[in-house]
Design a protein around this motif. Structure first.
Motif, PDB file in Angstrom:
ATOM      1  N   TYR A 148      59.567  48.841 -13.398  1.00 42.29           N
ATOM      2  CA  TYR A 148      60.094  49.371 -12.197  1.00 42.29           C
ATOM      3  C   TYR A 148      60.519  48.542 -11.456  1.00 42.29           C
ATOM      4  O   TYR A 148      60.184  47.376 -11.457  1.00 42.29           O
ATOM      5  N   PHE A 195      62.199  53.844 -11.700  1.00 45.10           N
ATOM      6  CA  PHE A 195      62.107  53.566 -13.154  1.00 45.10           C
ATOM      7  C   PHE A 195      63.131  52.978 -13.738  1.00 45.10           C
ATOM      8  O   PHE A 195      64.152  53.338 -13.554  1.00 45.10           O
ATOM      9  N   GLY A 238      51.548  58.470 -20.416  1.00 40.93           N
ATOM     10  CA  GLY A 238      52.472  57.986 -19.358  1.00 40.93           C
ATOM     11  C   GLY A 238      51.864  58.610 -17.818  1.00 40.93           C
ATOM     12  O   GLY A 238      51.988  58.036 -16.869  1.00 40.93           O
ATOM     13  N   PHE A 270      58.489  58.104  -8.180  1.00 41.75           N
ATOM     14  CA  PHE A 270      57.601  57.724  -7.020  1.00 41.75           C
ATOM     15  C   PHE A 270      58.710  58.069  -5.729  1.00 41.75           C
ATOM     16  O   PHE A 270      59.741  57.968  -5.592  1.00 41.75           O
ATOM     17  N   ALA A 310      56.928  63.011 -24.270  1.00 43.78           N
ATOM     18  CA  ALA A 310      57.309  61.864 -24.503  1.00 43.78           C
ATOM     19  C   ALA A 310      58.232  61.246 -23.335  1.00 43.78           C
ATOM     20  O   ALA A 310      58.390  59.988 -23.606  1.00 43.78           O
ATOM     21  N   ASN A 311      58.456  61.943 -22.344  1.00 41.00           N
ATOM     22  CA  ASN A 311      59.112  61.258 -21.274  1.00 41.00           C
ATOM     23  C   ASN A 311      58.327  60.096 -20.414  1.00 41.00           C
ATOM     24  O   ASN A 311      59.045  59.096 -20.431  1.00 41.00           O
ATOM     25  N   SER A 312      57.091  60.370 -20.028  1.00 39.87           N
ATOM     26  CA  SER A 312      56.456  59.291 -19.371  1.00 39.87           C
ATOM     27  C   SER A 312      56.911  58.489 -18.461  1.00 39.87           C
ATOM     28  O   SER A 312      56.482  57.473 -17.993  1.00 39.87           O
ATOM     29  N   LYS A 313      58.194  59.093 -17.769  1.00 39.85           N
ATOM     30  CA  LYS A 313      58.471  58.428 -16.645  1.00 39.85           C
ATOM     31  C   LYS A 313      58.154  58.886 -15.366  1.00 39.85           C
ATOM     32  O   LYS A 313      57.859  60.025 -15.264  1.00 39.85           O
ATOM     33  N   LEU A 314      57.659  58.005 -14.428  1.00 34.99           N
ATOM     34  CA  LEU A 314      57.078  58.177 -12.953  1.00 34.99           C
ATOM     35  C   LEU A 314      58.320  58.143 -12.141  1.00 34.99           C
ATOM     36  O   LEU A 314      58.804  57.114 -12.117  1.00 34.99           O
ATOM     37  N   TRP A 322      61.114  51.965 -20.460  1.00 33.90           N
ATOM     38  CA  TRP A 322      59.851  52.346 -21.261  1.00 33.90           C
ATOM     39  C   TRP A 322      60.121  51.747 -22.611  1.00 33.90           C
ATOM     40  O   TRP A 322      61.013  52.435 -23.298  1.00 33.90           O
ATOM     41  N   LEU A 357      59.275  52.914  -5.730  1.00 36.31           N
ATOM     42  CA  LEU A 357      59.653  52.257  -7.074  1.00 36.31           C
ATOM     43  C   LEU A 357      60.528  53.105  -8.065  1.00 36.31           C
ATOM     44  O   LEU A 357      60.476  54.227  -8.037  1.00 36.31           O
ATOM     45  N   TYR A 400      55.957  49.991 -19.327  1.00 36.46           N
ATOM     46  CA  TYR A 400      57.027  50.369 -18.298  1.00 36.46           C
ATOM     47  C   TYR A 400      57.471  49.450 -17.220  1.00 36.46           C
ATOM     48  O   TYR A 400      56.686  48.533 -16.902  1.00 36.46           O
ATOM     49  N   ASN A 441      63.034  55.359 -22.995  1.00 32.10           N
ATOM     50  CA  ASN A 441      63.465  56.068 -21.922  1.00 32.10           C
ATOM     51  C   ASN A 441      63.989  54.924 -21.043  1.00 32.10           C
ATOM     52  O   ASN A 441      63.504  53.724 -20.873  1.00 32.10           O
TER      53      ASN A 441
END
Lengths: 113, 113
Positions: A35, A45, A99, B103, B97-101, A48, A43, A33, A56
């Motif tokens: 950021y 995004f 994730g 913040f 599946a997204n896995s985006k964080l 990915w 942060l 990933y 993503n």
């Protein structure tokens, strides 16, 4: 066990140039990933990658692109650099499908003059 | 649209006392939440996480509380130590599946000796 590594530590470019940032994930991790942390912001995004494919993408222009190599390392490329691209760029990795547990590298500080 | 908010930019507490760091979110789709700690010139370090099916998770001196109805979570550090002085980021994400964080902007915690 080595953590996530990033290179270079610092990068100075001028407007309009291209920047390439590199990331090596933790051994066994297939997801990477990216950021961006601009001054005063959290942060954000960027991208990915998993198993060599982009899975993503955050809300960034197409000037931000990257790729993941067969050994799961990754590059982030920023074309046509703008002053506001100056930021800390962080790479994280995780096991596939995890994730929710991302481990971060120390980051690359990009300065655009 | 800031989906994860850390409204207080800084917090100062006395060593040995409790530190309470707050985080609010707006997206009801988030189903896991994480706290990261970040020292200068280092990448964020994972501290503790909580799934949306729980309302509390404890790990040593660190406890995270989740109030889904209020879309609010908090990190409690007891007792606070000078080494806890850092920037703390709240993050949220989706399983799958997204896995985006996503913040928050972070809170700077200073623990006074």
């Amino acid at each position: 066990e080595a953590g996530v590594t990033q290179s270079p530590t610092h990068l100075i470019k001028t407007r309009g140039q291209q920047a390439t940032l590199r990331c090596s994930p933790i051994s066994g991790h297939t997801s990477v990933y990216w950021y961006q942390q601009a001054l005063g912001l959290g942060l954000q995004f960027l991208l990915w990658y998993d198993e060599g494919e982009e899975r993503n993408r955050g809300n960034f222009p197409p000037r931000f692109s990257g790729r993941q190599f067969p050994n799961y390392s990754s590059e982030l490329n920023v074309n046509a650099l703008e002053l506001e691209d100056s930021a800390l760029y962080l790479c994280a990795s995780s096991l596939q499908g995890r994730g929710d547990t991302q481990y971060f590298g120390p980051g690359t500080r990009l300065t655009v003059l | 649209d800031q989906q994860v908010k850390q409204n207080s930019p800084s917090l100062s507490v006395q060593e040995g006392r409790i530190s309470i760091l707050n985080c609010d979110y707006t997206n009801s789709m988030f189903d896991y939440f994480l706290w990261y700690k970040k020292y200068p010139a280092e990448g964020p370090t994972f501290l503790i996480s909580i799934s949306s099916i729980k309302d509390k998770n404890e790990d040593g001196r660190f406890t995270v509380f989740l109030n889904k109805s209020a879309k609010h979570l908090s990190l409690h550090i007891v007792p606070s130590q000078p080494g806890d002085s850092a920037v703390y980021f709240c993050a949220a994400g989706y399983t799958g599946a997204n896995s985006k964080l996503t913040f928050g902007k972070g809170i700077t915690l200073s623990v006074r000796p």
